[in-house]
Design an enzyme around this catalytic site. Structure first.
Site, mmCIF file in Angstrom:
data_model
loop_
_atom_site.group_PDB
_atom_site.id
_atom_site.type_symbol
_atom_site.label_atom_id
_atom_site.label_comp_id
_atom_site.label_asym_id
_atom_site.label_seq_id
_atom_site.Cartn_x
_atom_site.Cartn_y
_atom_site.Cartn_z
ATOM 1 N N ARG A 59 49.236 46.128 47.871
ATOM 2 C CA ARG A 59 50.034 46.531 46.971
ATOM 3 C C ARG A 59 51.526 46.715 47.039
ATOM 4 N NH1 ARG A 59 45.817 44.281 44.305
ATOM 5 N NH2 ARG A 59 44.386 45.513 43.885
ATOM 6 N N ASP A 64 44.873 34.251 45.892
ATOM 7 C CA ASP A 64 43.731 35.075 45.590
ATOM 8 C C ASP A 64 44.322 35.984 44.158
ATOM 9 O OD1 ASP A 64 41.029 36.250 46.159
ATOM 10 O OD2 ASP A 64 42.632 38.119 46.209
ATOM 11 N N HIS A 123 35.589 35.416 49.648
ATOM 12 C CA HIS A 123 34.450 36.304 48.862
ATOM 13 C C HIS A 123 33.293 35.643 48.535
ATOM 14 C CE1 HIS A 123 37.292 35.768 45.641
ATOM 15 N NE2 HIS A 123 38.032 36.610 46.068
ATOM 16 N N ASN A 176 35.914 41.346 41.304
ATOM 17 C CA ASN A 176 36.057 39.924 41.292
ATOM 18 C C ASN A 176 35.874 39.204 42.644
ATOM 19 O OD1 ASN A 176 36.366 37.486 39.791
ATOM 20 N ND2 ASN A 176 38.580 37.787 39.390
ATOM 21 N N ASP A 224 38.287 42.512 50.965
ATOM 22 C CA ASP A 224 38.773 42.291 49.759
ATOM 23 C C ASP A 224 39.203 43.901 49.202
ATOM 24 O OD1 ASP A 224 39.571 41.431 47.539
ATOM 25 O OD2 ASP A 224 37.804 40.629 46.657
ATOM 26 N N HIS A 242 43.215 50.377 43.512
ATOM 27 C CA HIS A 242 43.814 50.501 42.080
ATOM 28 C C HIS A 242 44.045 52.177 41.446
ATOM 29 C CE1 HIS A 242 43.622 46.634 40.991
ATOM 30 N NE2 HIS A 242 42.511 46.518 41.438
ATOM 31 N N PHE A 255 39.969 45.024 38.157
ATOM 32 C CA PHE A 255 39.141 44.356 38.920
ATOM 33 C C PHE A 255 39.359 44.937 40.353
ATOM 34 C CE2 PHE A 255 38.954 41.157 35.793
ATOM 35 C CZ PHE A 255 37.742 40.981 35.709
HETATM 36 N N1 LIG Z 1 39.021 41.280 44.112
HETATM 37 C C1 LIG Z 1 39.183 42.094 43.078
HETATM 38 O O1 LIG Z 1 38.477 42.412 42.249
HETATM 39 N N2 LIG Z 1 40.766 42.112 42.733
HETATM 40 C C2 LIG Z 1 41.629 41.751 43.382
HETATM 41 C C3 LIG Z 1 42.133 40.505 43.112
HETATM 42 C C4 LIG Z 1 41.173 39.606 42.293
HETATM 43 O O2 LIG Z 1 40.838 39.571 41.308
HETATM 44 O O3 LIG Z 1 40.576 38.877 43.026
HETATM 45 C C5 LIG Z 1 42.798 42.757 43.221
HETATM 46 O O4 LIG Z 1 43.934 42.425 43.688
HETATM 47 O O5 LIG Z 1 42.794 43.706 42.677
#
Ligand SMILES: NC(=O)N[C@@H](CC(=O)O)C(=O)O
Length: 431
Positions: free
Chosen positions: A61, A151, A233, A279, A306, A310, A324
Site C-alpha cells: 500500500r 494484479d 491466486h 478477489n 495476497d 484495507h 476486496f
Molecule cells: N485480492 C484482493 O481481494 N484485493 C487486492 C487486489 C485484487 O482485487 O486482486 C487488493 O489490492 O486489495
C-alpha cells in the site's frame, strides 16, 4: 551484541535435531554439540527449522494508502509471519510501472530492514491493460524486477499478454497473471462465487469460468512464446486441471494458492460480513479440496498470501460496496499447518517447498529459499509445530484489521525469524 547465534536442537525440515550456527549472515555450522562460545543461544528443542518464507504476493500500500499499510508495517507483519522476503505488488498509487518507482519500493524496504522487499512491476502502464509498462528498464534497474503483474486487474487483452510474455523472456522474467476475464466477471461488481449462493444472497456472481478461460489462454500463450507464466491466486478445480495438463505438456507455468482459499468457503458469506469479500472470491468446498490436493501433488507450486490490508472506512460497508481483500502475512504458516500438515497432505519438507524454495525460484530471488546447509544465507524460520493459536486481530502488527482468522484456533506458530542471521522475530515478538 554478538552477531553469532547458535540455534540449539531444532529439527531441520522436521527431521533430526541439530544445532545451527549463524555468523556473518550465513549458516556457519550445522551439526551436534556445536561450540556456543561468543554466540547468543536460542534453545530450539521441539521447534522445526525451515528456510525463511518468501511471499510471492503482498500488497504493501505504499505509496498511496499509508493509512492501510506501509512498507515498514507490512515488512513487520511479514517477519512475524516467518517471511524473509516479500514481493510487493504494483497496484499502489502511483503504480509501480517505472524503474524509479521500483527502486523507491526497494529502498524503502531496505530502510525498514525486516524482510527483503522485492518490487513487482506492472505489466501495463497504470494497470490499464493497453500499453506495456517499462518492463526492460525495471528489469535493468537497481531493483532487478523479474516478476510483472497487473494484479487487481487481469492482462485481459491476448495481444498485450503475448507481447509481455515475449518481452520478459529476454531477461528471464515472468508474468504473474490475475486471471479474471472482465467480460465474465466485471471488476468491482462481481464479488461472490456464481452459483446457488450468489442467487441466494442476491450478490453479483464471479464464476469460476472467468478465471479458467484466462488460465487456459495463458498457458497456450506461454507455449506459443516459449515464455514463463505464473498464475496468481488460483481458486478453482478447473484452473488446477488446466495447470496440471499444461505442466504435463512441458509448458513453463507455475501457480500459487492463497491460505484463505485452502480453508474458507462460500459459507462464510452467509452473514454478509465484508471481511470475507476477496478477489478471487471464496469458492465451494469441492474447490477447496481440489486446491489442497493440487498443493500436495505439486501442481500448485506455492502458497502466497495476497495480503490485502484495507482501512476500516474502505471495508466497513455493505458487502457490494466494501473493498476486496483480507490480511494474510501473519497467519499463513498456521493455516498451512492446519490445512496441510495436520491432515497429512504435506510434510515439513513440503512446507519448506511451498513457502520458501518454490516461491524464491519463481521470483528469481537468489538469496532466499536455500537448503539449510553450511554456506547458505542465514534466512531461517523456527516454527512451533503444535502450538494452538487463537487469532486476535488486535494483536496484529499490520496497520489494518481485515483479518478473516479473528477468533479462530489454528495450529502451528512462528517462533523466530532470522534475516541473514539477525533475529527479526523472537518468541513470536518483533525485535
Ligand atoms: N485480492 C484482493 O481481494 N484485493 C487486492 C487486489 C485484487 O482485487 O486482486 C487488493 O489490492 O486489495
Amino acid at each position: 551484541m554478538s552477531d553469532k547465534t547458535l540455534i540449539r536442537g531444532a529439527r531441520i525440515l522436521g527431521g533430526e535435531p541439530a544445532d545451527l550456527l549463524l555468523a556473518d549472515g550465513a549458516i556457519a555450522g550445522l551439526g551436534t554439540d556445536l561450540d556456543a562460545t561468543g554466540a547468543v543461544v536460542v534453545e530450539a528443542a521441539g521447534l522445526v527449522a525451515l528456510p525463511g518464507f518468501v511471499d510471492l504476493h503482498t500488497h504493501l500500500r505504499q505509496p498511496g494508502r499509508e493509512d492501510a499499510e506501509t512498507i515498514l508495517t507490512g515488512s513487520q507483519a511479514a517477519a512475524v509471519g516467518g517471511y524473509t522476503a516479500v514481493l510487493a505488488m504494483a497496484n499502489t498509487n502511483p503504480v509501480t510501472d517505472t524503474a524509479e518507482a521500483a527502486e523507491r519500493v526497494l529502498d524503502l524496504g531496505v530502510a525498514a530492514g525486516y524482510v527483503d522487499v522485492q518490487p513487482v512491476g506492472a505489466v501495463t502502464k497504470d494497470l490499464e491493460g493497453h500499453e506495456l509498462a517499462e518492463l526492460g528498464l525495471m528489469a535493468r534497474s537497481r531493483a532487478r524486477v523479474r516478476v510483472f503483474s497487473d494484479d487487481g486487474k487481469c492482462v485481459h487483452d491476448a495481444r498485450v499478454m503475448r507481447r509481455a510474455l515475449e518481452y520478459v523472456k529476454a531477461f528471464g522474467g515472468v508474468v504473474s497473471q490475475h486471471a479474471q476475464d472482465p467480460s465474465l466477471a466485471p471488476y468491482g461488481s462481481a464479488c461472490c462465487h456464481e452459483g446457488e449462493i450468489s442467487g441466494q444472497l442476491g450478490l453479483p456472481g464471479w464464476p469460476g469460468i472467468a478465471e479458467e478461460v484466462i488460465v487456459a489462454r495463458d498457458v497456450m500463450l506461454a507455449r506459443h512464446t516459449g515464455s514463463r507464466v505464473h498464475v496468481a491466486h488460483v481458486s478453482t478445480a478447473g484452473s488446477v486441471e488446466v495447470v496440471r495438463w499444461a505442466k504435463s505438456q512441458g509448458i513453463d507455468v507455475t501457480c500459487e494458492v492463497t491460505p484463505h482459499h485452502l480453508i474458507l468457503t462460500t459459507d462464510e458469506l452467509l452473514g454478509y460480513d465484508p471481511t470475507y469479500k476477496v478477489n478471487p472470491p471464496l469458492r465451494p468446498a469441492e474447490d477447496v479440496q481440489a486446491l489442497r490436493a493440487a498443493l500436495a501433488d505439486g501442481t500448485i507450486d506455492a502458497v502466497a498470501t495476497d495480503h490485502a490490508p484495507h482501512a476500516k472506512h474502505d471495508k466497513e460497508h455493505a458487502f457490494v460496496d466494501a473493498a476486496f481483500g483480507m490480511l494474510g502475512l501473519e497467519t499463513a504458516l498456521s493455516v498451512v499447518v492446519t490445512t496441510m500438515v495436520e491432515t497429512g497432505l504435506l510434510d515439513w519438507a513440503g512446507v519448506a517447498r511451498v513457502l520458501s524454495t518454490n516461491p524464491a525460484r519463481i521470483a528469481g530471488l537468489d538469496g532466499h529459499g536455500h537448503e539449510i546447509a553450511v554456506g547458505a544465507p542465514a534466512n531461517i524460520t523456527l516454527v512451533d509445530p503444535s502450538a494452538k493459536v487463537t487469532v486476535d486481530r488486535d494483536a496484529s502488527v499490520s496497520l489494518s484489521r481485515n483479518n478473516p482468522w479473528h477468533g479462530r484456533e489454528l495450529t502451528g506458530a512462528v517462533h523466530a525469524t532470522f534475516l541473514r542471521g539477525k533475529a527479526t522475530v523472537m518468541e513470536g515478538k518483533l525485535q
